[in-house]
Design a protein around this motif. Structure first.
Motif, PDB file in Angstrom:
ATOM      1  N   ALA A  11       0.822  -1.212   0.000  1.00 58.56           N
ATOM      2  CA  ALA A  11       0.000   0.000   0.000  1.00 58.56           C
ATOM      3  C   ALA A  11       0.855   1.261   0.000  1.00 58.56           C
ATOM      4  CB  ALA A  11      -0.943  -0.012   1.200  1.00 58.56           C
ATOM      5  N   ASP A  12       1.983   1.244   0.738  1.00 63.42           N
ATOM      6  CA  ASP A  12       2.815   2.456   0.775  1.00 63.42           C
ATOM      7  C   ASP A  12       3.463   2.735  -0.579  1.00 63.42           C
ATOM      8  OD1 ASP A  12       4.435   0.235   0.998  1.00 63.42           O
ATOM      9  OD2 ASP A  12       5.650   0.997   2.655  1.00 63.42           O
ATOM     10  N   VAL A  13       3.762   1.673  -1.314  1.00 58.87           N
ATOM     11  CA  VAL A  13       4.300   1.847  -2.666  1.00 58.87           C
ATOM     12  C   VAL A  13       3.234   2.431  -3.582  1.00 58.87           C
ATOM     13  CG1 VAL A  13       5.163   0.618  -4.687  1.00 58.87           C
ATOM     14  CG2 VAL A  13       6.027   0.048  -2.411  1.00 58.87           C
ATOM     15  N   LEU A  14       2.024   1.912  -3.522  1.00 59.76           N
ATOM     16  CA  LEU A  14       0.941   2.441  -4.348  1.00 59.76           C
ATOM     17  C   LEU A  14       0.680   3.909  -4.034  1.00 59.76           C
ATOM     18  CD1 LEU A  14      -1.618  -0.524  -4.325  1.00 59.76           C
ATOM     19  CD2 LEU A  14      -0.145   0.210  -6.209  1.00 59.76           C
ATOM     20  N   ALA A  15       0.764   4.265  -2.772  1.00 56.46           N
ATOM     21  CA  ALA A  15       0.530   5.665  -2.390  1.00 56.46           C
ATOM     22  C   ALA A  15       1.608   6.570  -2.977  1.00 56.46           C
ATOM     23  CB  ALA A  15       0.502   5.789  -0.870  1.00 56.46           C
ATOM     24  N   ALA A  16       2.860   6.105  -2.945  1.00 54.58           N
ATOM     25  CA  ALA A  16       3.955   6.905  -3.501  1.00 54.58           C
ATOM     26  C   ALA A  16       3.802   7.063  -5.009  1.00 54.58           C
ATOM     27  CB  ALA A  16       5.292   6.258  -3.170  1.00 54.58           C
ATOM     28  N   ILE A  17       3.380   5.994  -5.679  1.00 53.39           N
ATOM     29  CA  ILE A  17       3.165   6.065  -7.130  1.00 53.39           C
ATOM     30  C   ILE A  17       2.013   7.024  -7.440  1.00 53.39           C
ATOM     31  CG2 ILE A  17       2.442   4.749  -9.151  1.00 53.39           C
ATOM     32  CD1 ILE A  17       3.903   2.331  -7.880  1.00 53.39           C
ATOM     33  N   ALA A  39       7.252  -6.149  -9.469  1.00 47.93           N
ATOM     34  CA  ALA A  39       7.184  -5.988 -10.919  1.00 47.93           C
ATOM     35  C   ALA A  39       5.711  -6.019 -11.288  1.00 47.93           C
ATOM     36  CB  ALA A  39       7.950  -7.090 -11.647  1.00 47.93           C
ATOM     37  N   ALA A  40       5.191  -4.900 -11.712  1.00 47.15           N
ATOM     38  CA  ALA A  40       3.749  -4.811 -11.941  1.00 47.15           C
ATOM     39  C   ALA A  40       3.438  -3.727 -12.961  1.00 47.15           C
ATOM     40  CB  ALA A  40       3.021  -4.513 -10.635  1.00 47.15           C
ATOM     41  N   ARG A  41       2.352  -3.941 -13.685  1.00 52.05           N
ATOM     42  CA  ARG A  41       1.793  -2.888 -14.525  1.00 52.05           C
ATOM     43  C   ARG A  41       0.790  -2.126 -13.674  1.00 52.05           C
ATOM     44  NH1 ARG A  41       2.351  -3.738 -20.258  1.00 52.05           N
ATOM     45  NH2 ARG A  41       0.332  -2.745 -20.638  1.00 52.05           N
ATOM     46  N   ILE A  42       1.026  -0.831 -13.532  1.00 46.75           N
ATOM     47  CA  ILE A  42       0.181   0.008 -12.698  1.00 46.75           C
ATOM     48  C   ILE A  42      -0.660   0.894 -13.610  1.00 46.75           C
ATOM     49  CG2 ILE A  42       0.114   1.707 -10.841  1.00 46.75           C
ATOM     50  CD1 ILE A  42       1.352  -0.943  -9.979  1.00 46.75           C
ATOM     51  N   HIS A  43      -1.969   0.725 -13.524  1.00 47.72           N
ATOM     52  CA  HIS A  43      -2.883   1.530 -14.329  1.00 47.72           C
ATOM     53  C   HIS A  43      -3.366   2.711 -13.489  1.00 47.72           C
ATOM     54  CE1 HIS A  43      -3.252  -1.680 -17.393  1.00 47.72           C
ATOM     55  NE2 HIS A  43      -3.097  -2.480 -16.352  1.00 47.72           N
ATOM     56  N   THR A  44      -3.165   3.907 -14.009  1.00 49.74           N
ATOM     57  CA  THR A  44      -3.597   5.117 -13.323  1.00 49.74           C
ATOM     58  C   THR A  44      -4.569   5.874 -14.222  1.00 49.74           C
ATOM     59  OG1 THR A  44      -1.923   6.639 -14.191  1.00 49.74           O
ATOM     60  CG2 THR A  44      -1.287   5.219 -12.333  1.00 49.74           C
ATOM     61  N   GLY A  47      -2.706   6.864 -17.394  1.00 48.88           N
ATOM     62  CA  GLY A  47      -2.087   5.873 -18.263  1.00 48.88           C
ATOM     63  C   GLY A  47      -1.550   4.691 -17.484  1.00 48.88           C
ATOM     64  N   THR A  48      -0.713   3.905 -18.152  1.00 54.59           N
ATOM     65  CA  THR A  48      -0.165   2.688 -17.561  1.00 54.59           C
ATOM     66  C   THR A  48       1.346   2.789 -17.514  1.00 54.59           C
ATOM     67  OG1 THR A  48      -2.007   1.381 -18.430  1.00 54.59           O
ATOM     68  CG2 THR A  48      -0.040   0.171 -17.749  1.00 54.59           C
ATOM     69  N   VAL A  49       1.913   2.326 -16.408  1.00 54.90           N
ATOM     70  CA  VAL A  49       3.361   2.342 -16.229  1.00 54.90           C
ATOM     71  C   VAL A  49       3.799   0.991 -15.692  1.00 54.90           C
ATOM     72  CG1 VAL A  49       3.171   3.302 -13.905  1.00 54.90           C
ATOM     73  CG2 VAL A  49       5.288   3.608 -15.178  1.00 54.90           C
ATOM     74  N   PHE A  50       4.964   0.540 -16.139  1.00 57.39           N
ATOM     75  CA  PHE A  50       5.536  -0.683 -15.595  1.00 57.39           C
ATOM     76  C   PHE A  50       6.471  -0.301 -14.456  1.00 57.39           C
ATOM     77  CE2 PHE A  50       9.171  -3.651 -15.416  1.00 57.39           C
ATOM     78  CZ  PHE A  50       8.483  -4.780 -14.995  1.00 57.39           C
ATOM     79  N   VAL A  51       6.251  -0.880 -13.282  1.00 54.09           N
ATOM     80  CA  VAL A  51       7.023  -0.542 -12.087  1.00 54.09           C
ATOM     81  C   VAL A  51       7.817  -1.752 -11.628  1.00 54.09           C
ATOM     82  CG1 VAL A  51       6.906   0.229  -9.685  1.00 54.09           C
ATOM     83  CG2 VAL A  51       5.325   1.186 -11.379  1.00 54.09           C
ATOM     84  N   LYS A  52       9.096  -1.547 -11.399  1.00 55.46           N
ATOM     85  CA  LYS A  52       9.918  -2.579 -10.774  1.00 55.46           C
ATOM     86  C   LYS A  52      10.602  -1.944  -9.574  1.00 55.46           C
ATOM     87  CE  LYS A  52      13.581  -4.096 -12.845  1.00 55.46           C
ATOM     88  NZ  LYS A  52      14.527  -4.661 -13.843  1.00 55.46           N
ATOM     89  N   GLY A  53      10.776  -2.736  -8.521  1.00 54.08           N
ATOM     90  CA  GLY A  53      11.345  -2.150  -7.317  1.00 54.08           C
ATOM     91  C   GLY A  53      11.959  -3.169  -6.380  1.00 54.08           C
ATOM     92  N   LEU A  54      12.836  -2.666  -5.543  1.00 54.62           N
ATOM     93  CA  LEU A  54      13.478  -3.426  -4.480  1.00 54.62           C
ATOM     94  C   LEU A  54      13.431  -2.613  -3.192  1.00 54.62           C
ATOM     95  CD1 LEU A  54      16.692  -4.594  -6.379  1.00 54.62           C
ATOM     96  CD2 LEU A  54      14.887  -6.106  -5.558  1.00 54.62           C
ATOM     97  N   ARG A  55      13.468  -3.311  -2.065  1.00 50.88           N
ATOM     98  CA  ARG A  55      13.603  -2.604  -0.804  1.00 50.88           C
ATOM     99  C   ARG A  55      14.957  -1.888  -0.778  1.00 50.88           C
ATOM    100  NH1 ARG A  55       9.440  -5.383   2.230  1.00 50.88           N
ATOM    101  NH2 ARG A  55       9.216  -7.431   1.239  1.00 50.88           N
ATOM    102  N   ALA A  56      14.994  -0.753  -0.119  1.00 49.81           N
ATOM    103  CA  ALA A  56      16.214   0.061  -0.097  1.00 49.81           C
ATOM    104  C   ALA A  56      17.385  -0.660   0.541  1.00 49.81           C
ATOM    105  CB  ALA A  56      15.945   1.377   0.632  1.00 49.81           C
ATOM    106  N   ALA A  88       9.610   5.552   1.420  1.00 49.59           N
ATOM    107  CA  ALA A  88       9.236   4.603   2.479  1.00 49.59           C
ATOM    108  C   ALA A  88      10.037   3.310   2.449  1.00 49.59           C
ATOM    109  CB  ALA A  88       7.738   4.280   2.384  1.00 49.59           C
ATOM    110  N   GLY A  89      11.361   3.411   2.272  1.00 44.18           N
ATOM    111  CA  GLY A  89      12.199   2.224   2.307  1.00 44.18           C
ATOM    112  C   GLY A  89      12.211   1.414   1.038  1.00 44.18           C
TER     113      GLY A  89
END
Length: 265
Positions: A11-17, A39-44, A47-56, A88-89
């Motif tokens: 949820a904190d990642v979605l909020a930041a996006i 690794a996810a396609r985020i629809h806003t 538009g749509t963005v591909f997001v990839k991420g790791l913990r800090a 948020a880390g």
């Protein structure tokens, strides 16, 4: 080792996006790949963005910055990076979302010719002045002559077929986490391994790269040494109890090394 993939975007990642793109309407988990926790396609709404991420604090979080550094130099052969966030880390990269399917490396596949063209285009990209690991350093533990792999070309180095996206005749190369600097023939050599794993013989695989300038200029001694080093690397990765994927790559690397040293004949 592969990084475990989350099945839900926190949820904190979605909020930041959402703070960057606007409200999130829907998320789609992307299952393939090994280097990201997210690794996810985020629809806003925009538009749509591909997001990839790791913990800090992930030991490979440095790969996020590497992808961000490389992206401006590989436009036209890679999706465009839209933003890089560290909320948020988490360390998050947002790329333009592209449609596409993984390349098929089977001998009869029309994708093989398209990927060879992509390799030719990559070979024309100047190596940028950004922090990159060198191939001699990466392969030093597996070769007595790693200096043979030195050079000043930009290399992708991870030719897993899921990193090569095919869509309506166009080809894009994703996941630049392991981009490196080295001899220009190394990316074609690494693709040879994947072609063998895809069903080519070693000889057939080398014919697929024979027309690439970087390959035709490669010193035989250097390619032979790289084939042997690759076999050692994949033996280590596979270990005593390999999964089907690593077993297939170990077999491919061994077949190529035998082809290069003549013991396959």
């Amino acid at each position: 080792m592969p990084t475990d993939r989350l099945t839900e975007v926190p949820a904190d990642v979605l909020a930041a996006i959402a703070d960057t793109t606007g409200p999130v309407v829907k998320t789609e988990h992307v299952g393939s790949g090994f280097n990201s926790e997210i690794a996810a396609r985020i629809h806003t709404e925009s538009g749509t963005v591909f997001v990839k991420g790791l913990r800090a604090d992930h030991p490979r979080v440095w790969t996020q910055q590497r992808e961000a550094d490389i992206n401006p130099y590989v436009q036209g052969i890679a999706p465009r990076l839209l933003w890089h966030l560290r909320p948020a880390g988490w360390d998050l990269l947002g790329f333009e979302a592209v449609d596409g399917r993984p390349a098929d490396y089977a001998p009869e596949s029309p994708d093989v010719g398209a990927v060879a063209t992509l390799l030719r285009r990559l070979g024309q990209v100047p190596c940028p002045d950004v922090p990159l690991k060198s191939m001699p350093d990466r392969m030093a533990a597996y070769s007595d002559t790693p200096e043979l792999f030195s050079g000043n070309r930009l290399l992708h180095t991870d030719w897993h077929n899921t990193n090569v996206l095919i869509h309506e005749g166009s080809v894009l190369l994703v996941d630049w986490a392991w981009a490196s600097r080295g001899a220009g023939w190394i990316d074609p050599a690494l693709w040879v391994l994947w072609l063998i794993a895809g069903g080519h013989t070693a000889g057939q695989a080398e014919l697929r790269v024979a027309s690439l300038p970087a390959w035709s200029d490669a010193p035989r001694e250097a390619v032979d040494a790289f084939a042997e080093a690759s076999a050692r690397l994949w033996r280590e990765i596979a270990g005593a109890d390999p999964d089907p994927w690593t077993e297939r790559m170990e077999a491919a690397a061994g077949a190529w090394a035998r082809h290069r040293d003549g013991s396959a004949r």
